[in-house]
Design a protein around this motif. Structure first.
Motif: not given
Ligand code: PLP
Length: 409
Positions: A38-67
Motif C-alpha cells: 500500500i502507498i499511503n499518501a493520505s495524511i500530513g505526518t512526515l516519514f523518511d525515505e524508508h517509510s519510518s515516522f520521522l523524528t528529530s534527534p534533538l527533540v527526542d533527547k529533550e523530550l526524554n529529559e523533560a518528563l
C-alpha cells in the motif's frame, strides 16, 4: 433539526471534516498490516525515505529529559514567559530584538495549530459574522468556523494563471467588511495545504499593505495559519514579519503556529497563538481574553511538550541544530514534490503550482471516484470537493512517487 426527544442537543455538530483523512489513514494502515503493498499518501505526518515516522534527534533527547515530576504538574495556561520568548525567538530569529522594540506581542500556548485557529476565531468574530477562507484549503476551517456560529465565506485562491487571485481576495475582503463592519480572514502560507503554493514576496506585501490600509477604519484580523512554516526556506518563511510596518490600530495579525509539524510531535498537542500590534491596548485585550477562553475550554496544554520545546528554542545552539535538521527535511520534501510535479506533467495530470511543504494537489473531475480507483491499486490519497486529489508528499518516499505513476499507467 431533531424534533423527537433525543439525548443529543439540537446544536450538536456533525461533520465528516478531517475524520475522512484519519479514516483513510487507518484503512491504508490496516491493509498494509495485512501484507498488501500500500502507498499511503493520505495524511500530513512526515516519514523518511524508508517509510519510518520521522523524528528529530534533538527533540527526542529533550523530550526524554523533560518528563519529570515538574512536567507532570499543571503548566501555566499561557505556557509561561520562557515559552513565549522561545516561540518569538524561533519565529523571528535574528530580527527578534528589533521586533520586540517595535511591536507589542503576546503568545498563548494552544493544543496544536488547531487550538490556535479556534482561539482566534472565538475572540475575534461575532455570532453570524462571515469569515473569509480560501476556496481550496484545510478541510477543518469550516468546522472551526461553525463552532463559533460564524459563516464560512470564500475568496478564490487561484486566478487563471494559477497565481494567487489577489483581485478576488481584495473584493471578497471589501464585501465582507461591508457586511460585518469587521473582517476576519484566514491565509495559510507558506506551504499551503493542500497545494504547496507559497505566496511570492510581492503577493504577500500587497496583501499585508491592503489589510493594514483597511485596518485604518475597521477591525481587520489577519489569521495567518503558518502550520507548515518550517518547510520552506528561511528567508521566505520569516518574510511575513519583515513586512509588518506602521500597523494601523485596528489591524491585528494573529499568527497560528503548530509545534506538531516543526517538531514532529503531532500527538503531544502543542501550538501557539501569537498576537502582534503597535497598539498596546489591543495586545492586553488579546492576552486577557485568550487566557480566559483557553482556561475555560482546554485549561492548559501539554507541559511535557512545553518544557522540551522551550528548552530548545531558548538555546542558541539548539535552535541552530534544529534549523539544520529542518533543512534536511525540507530538502527531502522538495525532492519528492519536484519529482511528483515532473511525473504528473509527463502523464498529463494537471497540478496546482507546488513550491514547498507536505502536500501537492492534482485537479481531477470526479475526484471521489478516482480516489476509489486509486485505492484498488493500493494508493490512498484524499479527494477534495470532488474536484481535486491531495497527495501527502510527507508520507511517501521518492520510490513511492514513481510507483504511483507506474500503477496509474
Ligand atoms: N492548519 C493547517 C493548514 C493544517 O494542515 C493543520 C494540520 O493538519 C493545522 C492547521 C493544525 O495542526 P495541528 O495538528 O498542530 O493542530
Amino acid at each position: 433539526m431533531i424534533n423527537k426527544p433525543n439525548p443529543i442537543a439540537t446544536r450538536a455538530f456533525f461533520n465528516e471534516g478531517d475524520d475522512t483523512i484519519l479514516a483513510l489513514n487507518l484503512e491504508a494502515k490496516a491493509r498494509k498490516n495485512n501484507g498488501e503493498d500500500i502507498i499511503n499518501a493520505s495524511i500530513g505526518t512526515l516519514f523518511d525515505e524508508h517509510s519510518s515516522f520521522l523524528t528529530s534527534p534533538l527533540v527526542d533527547k529533550e523530550l526524554n529529559e523533560a518528563l519529570t515530576k515538574e512536567t507532570r504538574g499543571y503548566p501555566l495556561v499561557s505556557g509561561g514567559n520562557e515559552f513565549k520568548e522561545g516561540i518569538l525567538k524561533w519565529l523571528l530569529l535574528d530580527k527578534y530584538q528589533e521586533f520586540k522594540e517595535n511591536f507589542y506581542t503576546s503568545v498563548i500556548a494552544t493544543p496544536g495549530g488547531t487550538g490556535a485557529v479556534a482561539l482566534a476565531l472565538r475572540n475575534y468574530t461575532e455570532i453570524g459574522q462571515k469569515v473569509l477562507i480560501p476556496s481550496l484549503g484545510w478541510s477543518n476551517y469550516e468546522s472551526l468556523i461553525h463552532q463559533v456560529e460564524a459563516i464560512p465565506t470564500y475568496y478564490n485562491l487561484f486566478n487563471e494563471d494559477n497565481k494567487f487571485d489577489i483581485s478576488s481576495f481584495k473584493t471578497s475582503c471589501i464585501d465582507v467588511l461591508k457586511h460585518n463592519n469587521r473582517l476576519f480572514v484566514i491565509i495559510n502560507d507558506p506551504c499551503h495545504n493542500p497545494t504547496g503554493y507559497t505566496l511570492s514576496k510581492d503577493e504577500l506585501t500587497e496583501i499585508v499593505n491592503f489589510l493594514n490600509e483597511l485596518g485604518k477604519n475597521s477591525p481587520v484580523i489577519l489569521c495567518m495559519d503558518i502550520a507548515y512554516f518550517d518547510f520552506c526556506n528561511l528567508e521566505r518563511s520569516r518574510l511575513f514579519f519583515n513586512l509588518l510596518n506602521n500597523l494601523n490600530n485596528l489591524f491585528l495579525p494573529l499568527i497560528c503556529f503548530s509545534a506538531s509539524k516543526t517538531f514532529s510531535i503531532y500527538g503531544l498537542r502543542l501550538g501557539a497563538l501569537i498576537g502582534i500590534s503597535q497598539n498596546q491596548e489591543a495586545i492586553i485585550d488579546f492576552e486577557e481574553s485568550s487566557l480566559s477562553v483557553a482556561r475555560a475550554i482546554w485549561s492548559c496544554t501539554n507541559s511535557h511538550a512545553i518544557k522540551a520545546i522551550t528548552n530548545i528554542l531558548n538555546d542558541d545552539e539548539k535552535r541552530k541544530s534544529l534549523l539544520l535538521e529542518l533543512t534536511k527535511e525540507r530538502k527531502m520534501l522538495q525532492e519528492r514534490g519536484d519529482l511528483f510535479v515532473k511525473m504528473a506533467k509527463e502523464n498529463n495530470i494537471i497540478t496546482y503550482p507546488y513550491y514547498a511543504g507536505f502536500f501537492v494537489t492534482a485537479i481531477k473531475d470526479n475526484a471521489k471516484k478516482e480516489c476509489e480507483k486509486l485505492k484498488e491499486k493500493g494508493i490512498y490519497a484524499l479527494p477534495l470537493k470532488n474536484k481535486y486529489i491531495r497527495i501527502a508528499l510527507s508520507c511517501i518516499s521518492k520510490k513511492e512517487v514513481r510507483e504511483i505513476f507506474s500503477r496509474i499507467k
